[in-house]
Design a protein around this motif. Sequence first.
Motif, PDB file in Angstrom:
ATOM      1  N   LEU A 131      -1.777  -8.357 -11.058  1.00 22.06           N
ATOM      2  CA  LEU A 131      -1.469  -7.825  -9.733  1.00 22.06           C
ATOM      3  C   LEU A 131      -0.072  -7.201  -9.685  1.00 22.06           C
ATOM      4  CD1 LEU A 131      -2.967 -10.647  -7.478  1.00 22.06           C
ATOM      5  CD2 LEU A 131      -3.876  -8.340  -7.801  1.00 22.06           C
ATOM      6  N   TYR A 185       0.140  -4.212  -6.857  1.00 21.59           N
ATOM      7  CA  TYR A 185      -0.393  -4.801  -5.641  1.00 21.59           C
ATOM      8  C   TYR A 185       0.582  -5.787  -5.008  1.00 21.59           C
ATOM      9  CZ  TYR A 185      -4.868  -2.696  -6.700  1.00 21.59           C
ATOM     10  OH  TYR A 185      -5.869  -1.793  -6.963  1.00 21.59           O
ATOM     11  N   THR A 186       1.481  -6.350  -5.816  1.00 23.44           N
ATOM     12  CA  THR A 186       2.480  -7.282  -5.326  1.00 23.44           C
ATOM     13  C   THR A 186       3.658  -7.259  -6.285  1.00 23.44           C
ATOM     14  OG1 THR A 186       2.886  -9.578  -4.593  1.00 23.44           O
ATOM     15  CG2 THR A 186       1.553  -9.290  -6.581  1.00 23.44           C
ATOM     16  N   ARG A 220       0.754   1.920  -3.728  1.00 21.35           N
ATOM     17  CA  ARG A 220       1.115   1.038  -4.831  1.00 21.35           C
ATOM     18  C   ARG A 220       1.514   1.905  -6.012  1.00 21.35           C
ATOM     19  NH1 ARG A 220      -2.748   0.003  -8.935  1.00 21.35           N
ATOM     20  NH2 ARG A 220      -4.659   1.145  -8.585  1.00 21.35           N
ATOM     21  N   THR A 248      -3.898 -13.494 -13.539  1.00 21.82           N
ATOM     22  CA  THR A 248      -4.235 -12.637 -12.401  1.00 21.82           C
ATOM     23  C   THR A 248      -2.975 -12.175 -11.680  1.00 21.82           C
ATOM     24  OG1 THR A 248      -6.371 -13.715 -12.109  1.00 21.82           O
ATOM     25  CG2 THR A 248      -5.502 -12.510 -10.210  1.00 21.82           C
TER      26      THR A 248
END
Length: 79
Positions: free
Chosen positions: A37, A42-43, A5, A33
């Motif tokens: 992320l 993470y995304t 990441r 959130t």
Amino acid sequence: MTEYRTVRHRLKELRKKKGTQEQVGMALGVTGTMIRLVENGYTTGSGNLMIRLCRYVGGTVEECFPDVHQSSISYLNSK
């Protein structure tokens, strides 16, 4: 298995000028959130979210998501 990441520092910097993760998330119709992320790599969320987030904070996709941009270039060059 090692997780790959990339923290998106520039996105985070631009977002802070617009408000908290919660505030920006609310403005874009997602949670704080989700913004966290995305910022922490993470995304990426959907392509639509990427574009809306960049427009909202005033940055380009290349600037806010350099890891995604570089992956796309690498993929295209391998073809």
